[in-house]
Design a protein around this motif. Structure first.
Motif, PDB file in Angstrom:
ATOM      1  N   SER A  60       4.091   6.786   2.616  1.00  0.00           N
ATOM      2  CA  SER A  60       2.768   6.208   3.128  1.00  0.00           C
ATOM      3  C   SER A  60       3.593   4.421   2.566  1.00  0.00           C
ATOM      4  CB  SER A  60       1.858   6.194   1.483  1.00  0.00           C
ATOM      5  OG  SER A  60       2.909   5.161   0.109  1.00  0.00           O
ATOM      6  N   HIS A  61       4.745   4.175   1.917  1.00  0.00           N
ATOM      7  CA  HIS A  61       5.147   2.921   2.029  1.00  0.00           C
ATOM      8  C   HIS A  61       6.819   3.161   1.815  1.00  0.00           C
ATOM      9  CE1 HIS A  61       3.131   3.295  -1.982  1.00  0.00           C
ATOM     10  NE2 HIS A  61       3.725   2.062  -2.861  1.00  0.00           N
ATOM     11  N   HIS A  62       6.885   2.319   1.334  1.00  0.00           N
ATOM     12  CA  HIS A  62       8.641   2.289   0.421  1.00  0.00           C
ATOM     13  C   HIS A  62       8.816   1.269  -0.997  1.00  0.00           C
ATOM     14  CE1 HIS A  62       9.496   1.500   5.728  1.00  0.00           C
ATOM     15  NE2 HIS A  62       9.511   2.575   5.013  1.00  0.00           N
ATOM     16  N   ASP A  65       9.171   4.814  -5.940  1.00  0.00           N
ATOM     17  CA  ASP A  65       8.409   6.831  -6.614  1.00  0.00           C
ATOM     18  C   ASP A  65       7.618   7.192  -5.416  1.00  0.00           C
ATOM     19  OD1 ASP A  65       6.604   3.654  -6.578  1.00  0.00           O
ATOM     20  OD2 ASP A  65       4.620   5.118  -7.184  1.00  0.00           O
ATOM     21  N   HIS A  66       7.548   7.107  -4.404  1.00  0.00           N
ATOM     22  CA  HIS A  66       6.872   7.239  -3.175  1.00  0.00           C
ATOM     23  C   HIS A  66       8.268   7.917  -2.208  1.00  0.00           C
ATOM     24  CE1 HIS A  66       2.345   6.538  -4.137  1.00  0.00           C
ATOM     25  NE2 HIS A  66       2.999   5.152  -4.626  1.00  0.00           N
ATOM     26  N   PHE A  67       9.275   7.151  -2.136  1.00  0.00           N
ATOM     27  CA  PHE A  67      10.268   7.093  -0.811  1.00  0.00           C
ATOM     28  C   PHE A  67      11.254   8.046  -0.924  1.00  0.00           C
ATOM     29  CE2 PHE A  67      13.050   3.954   0.684  1.00  0.00           C
ATOM     30  CZ  PHE A  67      13.300   3.577   0.180  1.00  0.00           C
ATOM     31  N   PRO A 143      -4.165  -2.194   1.033  1.00  0.00           N
ATOM     32  CA  PRO A 143      -3.756  -3.190   0.312  1.00  0.00           C
ATOM     33  C   PRO A 143      -3.177  -3.254  -0.540  1.00  0.00           C
ATOM     34  CG  PRO A 143      -6.811  -2.718   0.575  1.00  0.00           C
ATOM     35  CD  PRO A 143      -5.965  -2.062   1.040  1.00  0.00           C
ATOM     36  N   HIS A 144      -1.983  -3.451  -0.679  1.00  0.00           N
ATOM     37  CA  HIS A 144      -1.482  -2.954  -1.244  1.00  0.00           C
ATOM     38  C   HIS A 144       0.202  -4.103  -2.070  1.00  0.00           C
ATOM     39  CE1 HIS A 144       1.114  -0.512  -4.842  1.00  0.00           C
ATOM     40  NE2 HIS A 144       1.842  -0.579  -4.045  1.00  0.00           N
ATOM     41  N   VAL A 145       0.852  -4.375  -1.642  1.00  0.00           N
ATOM     42  CA  VAL A 145       1.558  -5.275  -2.036  1.00  0.00           C
ATOM     43  C   VAL A 145       1.763  -6.087  -0.609  1.00  0.00           C
ATOM     44  CG1 VAL A 145       2.806  -4.264  -4.072  1.00  0.00           C
ATOM     45  CG2 VAL A 145       4.047  -4.083  -1.426  1.00  0.00           C
ATOM     46  N   GLY A 166      -2.380   6.695  -0.334  1.00  0.00           N
ATOM     47  CA  GLY A 166      -1.198   6.057  -1.073  1.00  0.00           C
ATOM     48  C   GLY A 166      -1.413   5.142  -1.926  1.00  0.00           C
ATOM     49  N   ASP A 167      -1.098   3.996  -1.778  1.00  0.00           N
ATOM     50  CA  ASP A 167      -1.046   3.099  -2.750  1.00  0.00           C
ATOM     51  C   ASP A 167      -2.152   2.036  -2.447  1.00  0.00           C
ATOM     52  OD1 ASP A 167       0.894   4.153  -4.623  1.00  0.00           O
ATOM     53  OD2 ASP A 167       2.464   3.054  -4.901  1.00  0.00           O
ATOM     54  N   SER A 168      -3.087   1.535  -3.050  1.00  0.00           N
ATOM     55  CA  SER A 168      -3.726   0.869  -2.469  1.00  0.00           C
ATOM     56  C   SER A 168      -4.522   0.242  -3.843  1.00  0.00           C
ATOM     57  CB  SER A 168      -4.816   1.538  -1.469  1.00  0.00           C
ATOM     58  OG  SER A 168      -5.821   0.372  -0.838  1.00  0.00           O
TER      59      SER A 168
HETATM   60 ZN    ZN Z   1       3.380   0.985  -4.758  1.00  0.00          ZN
END
Ligand code: ZN
Ligand code: ZN
Length: 245
Positions: A60-62, A65-67, A143-145, A166-168
């Motif tokens: 989902s993003h870099h 904790d996700h990749f 919308p995350h960072v 994802g994170d949002s």
């Molecule tokens: Zn995140």
């Protein structure tokens, strides 16, 4: 049948001792991950799930904790599995560079050598649907960072539709994407604290009725929602939970 297993339902801080983000999707003929946090091998092995069965991962993003688990998969595939078949890493722009840099930081020598199996990287762009074999992947921007392109996914496989936030922060996009979906895995990092980068429990609870999914499961749970676990009415993920769709 399509089975989703929550491998890690914790936030970046490992709230409640929960593992980092990763979701295993098993469908006829294909096995893949939604996100791959650094605790990926522990999560799979606790459940007796074979990492060698994985065909690809969607990132989902870099954020770590996700990749952060991708290099650990590479090490597993190299030394424990003796993998020869390809492995593909799908993610936002910059995925190859971020994963390679991380691999080099963690296992410098291994990262400088070629792996005994082909690793392919493919960038996903928001709004551009992609067929991966029989899996239809629709990435959408969330919308995350500010500094990172962050994707949510609507994935259709085996006649089922899975939406992952994802994170949002809360976004109306979730209402659109969850129409007709069998499962929505939505992050819920906080309760009292309102952040511009994550969903709080009152926000998702207020909008749950507007979502068109058959099942809503909140995940990426931080300290605040975990402290109130007994009083939450929305279904909460836990590590090792299986969701049969
Ligand atoms: Zn995140
Ligand atoms: Zn996160």
């Amino acid at each position: 049948m399509v089975r989703v297993t929550v491998l890690g339902s914790g936030d970046a801080f490992g709230a409640g001792g929960r593992l980092h983000s990763a979701y295993l999707v098993e469908a006829p003929g294909v096995t893949f991950l939604l996100d791959c946090g650094p605790s990926i091998l522990q999560a799979l092995k606790r459940l007796g799930s074979d990492p060698g069965a994985l065909d690809f991962v969607l990132l989902s993003h870099h954020h770590g904790d996700h990749f952060g688990g991708v290099p650990f998969l590479f090490m597993e595939f190299r030394y424990q599995q003796h993998r020869t078949r390809p492995f593909t890493v799908y993610g936002p722009a910059g995925t190859e560079r971020r994963v390679q840099n991380l691999f080099a930081a963690l296992y410098e020598q291994n990262a400088s050598e070629s792996l005994p199996f082909p690793v392919r990287y493919e960038e996903l762009r928001p709004g551009v649907e992609r067929a991966v074999g029989d899996v239809r992947v629709r990435p959408f921007a969330v919308p995350h960072v500010q500094e990172l392109v962050t994707l949510g996914f609507r994935v259709e496989v085996g006649g089922r539709a899975i939406v992952y936030s994802g994170d949002s922060a809360w976004t109306e996009e979730f209402v659109t994407q969850t129409r007709g979906a069998d499962l929505f895995l939505c992050e819920c990092s906080t309760y009292e604290t309102r952040l511009a980068i994550h969903v709080s429990y009152p926000e998702i609870a207020a909008r749950a009725a507007d979502l068109g999914c058959r099942r809503l499961v909140i995940t990426h749970l931080g300290d605040e929602p975990l402290r109130r676990l007994g009083e939450l009415t929305l279904e909460c993920a836990r590590d090792g939970m299986t969701l049969d769709l």
